[in-house]
Design a protein around this motif. Sequence first.
Motif, PDB file in Angstrom:
ATOM      1  N   GLU A 101       0.882  -1.173   0.000  1.00 25.46           N
ATOM      2  CA  GLU A 101       0.000   0.000   0.000  1.00 25.46           C
ATOM      3  C   GLU A 101       0.914   1.215   0.000  1.00 25.46           C
ATOM      4  O   GLU A 101       1.654   1.451   0.950  1.00 25.46           O
ATOM      5  CB  GLU A 101      -0.908   0.014   1.230  1.00 25.46           C
ATOM      6  CG  GLU A 101      -1.882   1.186   1.203  1.00 25.46           C
ATOM      7  CD  GLU A 101      -2.937   1.095   2.296  1.00 25.46           C
ATOM      8  OE1 GLU A 101      -3.572   2.122   2.554  1.00 25.46           O
ATOM      9  OE2 GLU A 101      -3.122   0.011   2.863  1.00 25.46           O
ATOM     10  N   TYR A 102       0.891   1.950  -1.090  1.00 24.76           N
ATOM     11  CA  TYR A 102       1.826   3.064  -1.238  1.00 24.76           C
ATOM     12  C   TYR A 102       1.473   4.181  -0.267  1.00 24.76           C
ATOM     13  O   TYR A 102       0.308   4.586  -0.155  1.00 24.76           O
ATOM     14  CB  TYR A 102       1.834   3.556  -2.684  1.00 24.76           C
ATOM     15  CG  TYR A 102       2.403   2.509  -3.599  1.00 24.76           C
ATOM     16  CD1 TYR A 102       3.773   2.351  -3.739  1.00 24.76           C
ATOM     17  CD2 TYR A 102       1.561   1.626  -4.278  1.00 24.76           C
ATOM     18  CE1 TYR A 102       4.300   1.355  -4.545  1.00 24.76           C
ATOM     19  CE2 TYR A 102       2.081   0.634  -5.089  1.00 24.76           C
ATOM     20  CZ  TYR A 102       3.452   0.507  -5.218  1.00 24.76           C
ATOM     21  OH  TYR A 102       3.962  -0.491  -6.014  1.00 24.76           O
ATOM     22  N   PRO A 103       2.462   4.719   0.453  1.00 23.22           N
ATOM     23  CA  PRO A 103       2.177   5.620   1.564  1.00 23.22           C
ATOM     24  C   PRO A 103       1.708   7.003   1.145  1.00 23.22           C
ATOM     25  O   PRO A 103       1.086   7.704   1.928  1.00 23.22           O
ATOM     26  CB  PRO A 103       3.533   5.698   2.276  1.00 23.22           C
ATOM     27  CG  PRO A 103       4.543   5.418   1.214  1.00 23.22           C
ATOM     28  CD  PRO A 103       3.890   4.440   0.287  1.00 23.22           C
ATOM     29  N   LEU A 104       2.009   7.408  -0.096  1.00 21.72           N
ATOM     30  CA  LEU A 104       1.727   8.784  -0.515  1.00 21.72           C
ATOM     31  C   LEU A 104       2.352   9.724   0.511  1.00 21.72           C
ATOM     32  O   LEU A 104       3.521   9.597   0.821  1.00 21.72           O
ATOM     33  CB  LEU A 104       0.231   8.987  -0.707  1.00 21.72           C
ATOM     34  CG  LEU A 104      -0.412   8.023  -1.740  1.00 21.72           C
ATOM     35  CD1 LEU A 104      -1.888   8.296  -1.872  1.00 21.72           C
ATOM     36  CD2 LEU A 104       0.276   8.091  -3.082  1.00 21.72           C
ATOM     37  N   HIS A 105       1.600  10.649   1.111  1.00 21.78           N
ATOM     38  CA  HIS A 105       2.236  11.578   2.047  1.00 21.78           C
ATOM     39  C   HIS A 105       1.520  11.528   3.401  1.00 21.78           C
ATOM     40  O   HIS A 105       0.405  11.027   3.517  1.00 21.78           O
ATOM     41  CB  HIS A 105       2.252  13.000   1.484  1.00 21.78           C
ATOM     42  CG  HIS A 105       0.945  13.423   0.886  1.00 21.78           C
ATOM     43  ND1 HIS A 105      -0.065  13.970   1.631  1.00 21.78           N
ATOM     44  CD2 HIS A 105       0.485  13.361  -0.391  1.00 21.78           C
ATOM     45  CE1 HIS A 105      -1.095  14.244   0.848  1.00 21.78           C
ATOM     46  NE2 HIS A 105      -0.787  13.881  -0.377  1.00 21.78           N
ATOM     47  N   GLN A 106       2.153  12.113   4.410  1.00 23.17           N
ATOM     48  CA  GLN A 106       1.656  11.990   5.778  1.00 23.17           C
ATOM     49  C   GLN A 106       0.286  12.633   5.955  1.00 23.17           C
ATOM     50  O   GLN A 106      -0.581  12.104   6.649  1.00 23.17           O
ATOM     51  CB  GLN A 106       2.663  12.612   6.765  1.00 23.17           C
ATOM     52  CG  GLN A 106       2.313  12.367   8.231  1.00 23.17           C
ATOM     53  CD  GLN A 106       2.241  10.893   8.574  1.00 23.17           C
ATOM     54  OE1 GLN A 106       3.117  10.121   8.196  1.00 23.17           O
ATOM     55  NE2 GLN A 106       1.177  10.474   9.256  1.00 23.17           N
ATOM     56  N   ASP A 107       0.065  13.801   5.308  1.00 28.76           N
ATOM     57  CA  ASP A 107      -1.245  14.457   5.397  1.00 28.76           C
ATOM     58  C   ASP A 107      -2.350  13.522   4.943  1.00 28.76           C
ATOM     59  O   ASP A 107      -3.445  13.497   5.528  1.00 28.76           O
ATOM     60  CB  ASP A 107      -1.261  15.735   4.553  1.00 28.76           C
ATOM     61  CG  ASP A 107      -0.450  16.845   5.185  1.00 28.76           C
ATOM     62  OD1 ASP A 107      -0.058  16.678   6.348  1.00 28.76           O
ATOM     63  OD2 ASP A 107      -0.204  17.862   4.508  1.00 28.76           O
TER      64      ASP A 107
END
Length: 886
Positions: free
Chosen positions: A860-866
């Motif tokens: 599952e690709y994390p993308l960004h923290q927001d």
Amino acid sequence: LVNSKTSFACLFQTGHTTGPSLNNDKIYKFDYSAEVYVDSVKASLQKSAGYRFSSGVDVNLLWRNPENDDDQLVKITIRDVQVETVNERPADKNIFKGKSTEKIIGKKYLEALQRPIVVELARGKVKNFYSYQNEPVFTQNIKRGLASLFQLQLHSGSASEVDVSGKCDTAYNVRQDQVTKIKALDSCEREKHGFTSHNPILDVSSKSTSATTYVLEDSFIKSAKAEENYVFILNARRKTGAKIVSKQRLELKSVQAGPGLIAGKQVAGVIKTLDSSYVAVSLVAEPVKSECKKCPSLSEHWKSIREHMYPEKLSNPEAVRSFLSFIKNTRKATKEEILQILRSEKKEVLPQLMDAVTSAQTPASLEAVLDFLDFKDASTSILQERFLYACGFASHPSEMLLKSLTDKFKGDIANEEIRETVVIIMGALIRKLCERDGCKLPAVLEAKRLILNRLEKAKKDDNVKMYLLALKNALLPEAIPLLLKYAESEGPISNLAATALQRYNPSFLTKEVKETMNRIYHQTRRVHEKTVRTTAAAIILNSNPSYMEVKNILLSIGELPLEMSKYMLAMIQDILQFEMPSSKIVRQVLKDMRAHNYDRFSKAGSSSAYSGYIIRGPDVTSTYSLDILYSGSGILRRSNLNIHIFDRKSELHASQVVIEAQGLESIIAATPDEGEENLDSFAGMSAILFDVQIRPVTFFQGYGDLMSKMLSATGDSMNVVKGLILLTDYLQEIQLQSGPSASVEFLGGLAIDISGGMEFSLWYRESKTNVKNRVATFLSGNIEVDSFFVKSGVETTLEIEASLDFISTVQFSQYPFLVCMQMDRVGSPLRHYVTKYESLPSGRRYTARAGKAVLLAGNEYPLHQDNSNMCNQVFSAKSESSSNWF
């Protein structure tokens, strides 16, 4: 008297360029062997498949030119032929065990092989090669390979020589009684057959070497050792590949008394005296291919694989394997054989059959399909569409294919969507032919004129969009002024023209292009939609932007609508985080506090842009970029998912899925953003697949269609692309210098299913977009040496199943609204097998197979923290709403 070594050295010191010379009245008796090894690249030769051809060779001088000692006629006779396995193997695995040479080669061919040849050597080079006119080609080629070994020069330097391999650049290095000959196999000029894949990332790399070392004694050859190597590697996975090693050895065993010379002044007279049946033939090998006696017909082959071609089975690699094997067979078939299968097949598997027949890319397959399809009949539009997409993905399209589509476009087409698809695919074919130096071909010139002229004259928006989509595929430099004109118009046309410009290499984006993009982004002439403005900004930032261009974009962020400000901010941060080419100039601008301050960089909103790695390997790197732009009311405006693949020199736009929506503010009684007040309700999806723009699909169009979808609380998943695609398509015919030929074929394909949908829920005040990518991939590389009497080869296969899902959930019950993006890759199996084989025409066969299977973990690709934080809020909000029903 001086010894032979001293006289030999004197020849070089005086610059004399004479070639090897035979003594009169002598027979030189040699042992000769030719070995062939076939295996995977790093495998040991001791375990390779192959064979050894060995014999005695008698050589004697027939005639020497009385006026020129360097002009000699030499007779070469092969005797005592043996054929055996190249490596020791148990009797039950030795296909040659218990078989005489006559049984293996055949009595007729063995007799032909042992008939002598005559070679005219002039200053060490083969001037003429004499043999019998009706000699079997394969025995003739073996003799050509042997005769070429006797060709050498006795001084260092380079030369262009004709031998069994063709006309080749050759370099000689002479040291005392040793001569080394290096042949540049890539330079050899001969009639070549084959093709390569369109994109280098999907293609195969090859490397070849040839070296022969001679030891001389008494001015003639004492021994010769030749080695030829070919290596073929799949660019996308360099562990997958194969090699051919060919060795020749010639060793003098004795010199005996022989027949005297034939008297004569001219070569022709001497040859006639010797045997009037001799004729001069080329030393360059002729193509030869043994016939397959037990191979199934096209119809029989189709029946054996048909069960794997049903739509529900396409996610299995076996479907792709069957697809590729049928392509190979179709390339040998006649138009009538292909038509017979097309006309007898049922609807369920016809689309898959259409994929395979079109991907064969032969004149016969194209004629069969065009005879079968009736573009005036709208009921067969599914088959027409599959044919057209297979044309767009063609690995080596022909001029005839483009001309056929141009003719169809000029004629009657019942289905308007098919008409659009025809011209869109014409654009893809124009680009592919131009990239192979075919821009001046008559069919390409005609297609370019048609698209450009009709675009300039188009009145209806739908026609303008159609030709713009064609140009988005064609990427013609001469189309840029037209695209700029439409980019500064309005609505979907403006957006489409801008995205077409975005596909060009930055080197084509001139000062005029950047000025236009700046006008669009900063709205100096007219108000534009957010989608067009953000595309214009992306073009500027991706084409070597100046300091002032970057600064003006950063200064504008505070003045933009909230969601667009957030999107532009995310784009800038992504450039920095991912170290994109413009990151250096962006960092310079950010040193200016007027451009870089808290007010600008703390804008609220949910729009985002993010790039990351899917794979970072030694061979290729794959990246994804995901950006989502929302309207100020929280409705999705555009989501854009891109996947690119890079190697050291090339790039492939593997896929792009764009979902766009507009005019949806009415469902939540919100106010549209500036410049978007009068947009019709619309949602649709556009895709690029392997650098080919696909015809966009519409989820809904107009307010009535919108309301019906919304009230049903779901948007049915719509298929954008489904079918079988040929990706890797590499075929080369190789002439080995020992005589036999080799074929190198790599075929790779995939079954793909890309679908997407949108869901709306007024009850939960939520919208969701879902893009599903399902693929099954299979690749087969087969390298086979065909010596007519024995075949040796290695087949390497690679198969994988994969899926990538992208889900975007938006809750617009509050502001800033909650947005959760998910990108998941499901765990998938990877299987790799290597099969080595040897076979005789009688059917006796040896096979050795090895392989391994591994499970590639899902991710599952994390993308960004927001995004992670917001997903937690979305799912916790869902959980609360379901538990607090009353």
